[in-house]
Design an enzyme around this catalytic site. Structure first.
Site, mmCIF file in Angstrom:
data_model
loop_
_atom_site.group_PDB
_atom_site.id
_atom_site.type_symbol
_atom_site.label_atom_id
_atom_site.label_comp_id
_atom_site.label_asym_id
_atom_site.label_seq_id
_atom_site.Cartn_x
_atom_site.Cartn_y
_atom_site.Cartn_z
ATOM 1 C CB SER A 1 -0.959 -0.043 1.193
ATOM 2 O OG SER A 1 -1.977 0.901 1.041
ATOM 3 C CG ASP B 1 -5.647 -1.437 -4.721
ATOM 4 O OD1 ASP B 1 -4.821 -2.245 -4.290
ATOM 5 O OD2 ASP B 1 -6.020 -0.446 -4.065
ATOM 6 C CG HIS C 1 -5.428 -2.372 -0.439
ATOM 7 N ND1 HIS C 1 -4.783 -1.762 -1.504
ATOM 8 C CD2 HIS C 1 -4.970 -1.761 0.676
ATOM 9 C CE1 HIS C 1 -3.981 -0.812 -1.031
ATOM 10 N NE2 HIS C 1 -4.065 -0.786 0.279
#
Length: 389
Positions: free
Chosen positions: A125, A233, A282
């Site tokens: 991330s 995502d 994610h």
């Protein structure tokens, strides 16, 4: 602060940058400090942590990296690992993401990193974007310290964002609704964020925010980087204001989602080493199910192993890629979860697990209409969906 698990017999080092969004002005940093203190301060961090996924020391959970020296660098700088500003009269907060990485490297050199063969800078991330922003700087730092022999590489997981148009435009009020370009544009000024020189030179002064977007910074990087990115995502969809909760998705949203997958696939076509499953999710590399996801029959740990070998081989003689050991893996099917190995989807309200067909129905996917568009019998289309073809 950082966590270290030494592995004396190994000359491989894995440094992991934690993710967790960011904040870009006084108001949303105050809120973050009140609600997510561990992402703003190290005061309440635990004394030890257990590594999972690529940070696990169990061979069955982490087939190729279990024996490496592992370093987990928690994320308390809220600046996508880019900041270089101390607390001042003007600014209540310090943003030192880029400096934290440099300091950790400096200290690890005395703990065995000096004899390393390979240093893999990984992150998920915001940590994945942090890898793109810092991997060359880490390589330069080690070279300047006299350690030219260490091969520095990057592994960016779920940090390859698009600066696309939002599904619904919103004013930039908080981290979650602010369009990605606007948030980074404000953030980079607030954090005094730094981006790599080579990328900076591609853009006009004041346009450095471009370097936070994978497809723009990647061509300027010198170190090899492996990009892992879900085609759908969840963090991208969130900032694009596509909310997949409760109500069926409208046709406009459904088309937007499919188009997002296409755009993302497009930005990855020239990325040498990539793994991009058509799933809605994610982050992956520190999940314990990370070995289960496959693209075209190859799992992510296997693809990383192939990448490792290809870098090793190409150092020797620049041979063609290894047969049966692919490193460029991108799903070509067009909608979320058309890959049967995607992680399980749960209904965000009830927590119930859903299979692909339930999920698509929940998303407002019209089987009749879709079958017609594809020139198929509805039953055939359902069969294809459930088998993931």
């Amino acid at each position: 602060s950082y966590y270290l698990k030494e592995s004396k017999g190994s000359r491989r080092w894995l440094l992991f940058l934690e993710g967790g969004w960011y904040c870009f002005n006084r108001e949303n940093c105050d809120t973050r400090y009140d609600t997510m203190r561990r992402l703003m301060s190290s005061r309440e961090w635990p004394a030890t942590r257990v590594g999972t996924g690529i940070l696990s020391s169990q061979p069955e959970e982490n087939p190729h990296w279990w024996n490496a020296n592992m370093v987990f660098i928690p994320y308390c700088s809220s600046d996508v690992w880019s900041g270089a500003s101390s607390k001042s009269e003007k600014n209540e907060y310090a943003f030192m993401g880029a400096l934290i990485i440099q300091e950790v490297i400096k200290e690890l050199v005395g703990k065995g990193l000096s004899t390393a063969k390979v240093l893999l800078l990984a992150g998920s991330s915001a940590g994945g974007t942090g890898v793109l922003l810092n991997v060359d700087r880490v390589a330069d730092q080690l070279e300047e310290m006299g350690y030219q022999g260490i091969q520095v590489r990057g592994l960016a997981d779920s940090g390859w964002f698009l600066d696309n148009k939002q599904y619904r435009r919103t004013d930039c009020i908080d981290t979650i609704t602010c369009a990605p370009t606007e948030a980074i544009r404000r953030g980079i000024r607030y954090w005094n964020g730094i981006v790599p020189e080579r990328c900076k030179l591609q853009f006009k002064e004041g346009e450095e925010w471009n370097c936070f977007f994978g497809y723009k910074i990647y061509p300027t990087l010198r170190c090899p980087v492996f990009v892992v990115q879900w085609l759908f995502d969840e963090a991208q969809l969130t900032v694009d204001n596509v909310h997949l909760t409760g109500q069926p998705v409208q046709e406009g949203q459904w088309l937007y989602i499919q188009n997002l997958g296409r755009e993302l696939r497009n930005t990855l076509k020239d990325v040498t080493a990539s793994f991009a499953p058509a799933c809605l999710s994610h982050e992956i590399i520190t999940r314990n199910h990370w070995t289960d996801i496959q693209v075209k029959g190859t799992s992510l740990p296997r693809a990383l192993h192939c990448w490792d070998r290809s870098l090793h081989e190409s150092n020797k003689n620049g041979k063609a890629p290894l047969k049966g050991c692919p490193i460029h893996l991108i799903d070509s099917c067009p909608w979320p979860h058309c890959n049967p190995s995607c992680p399980t989807i749960r209904d965000q309200f009830t927590g119930q697990e859903m299979n692909v067909i339930q999920f698509l129905m929940h998303m407002g996917f019209d089987v009749q209409k879709m079958a017609q568009q594809q020139g198929l019998e509805p039953s055939k289309l359902l069969g294809m969906l459930s088998s993931g073809n």
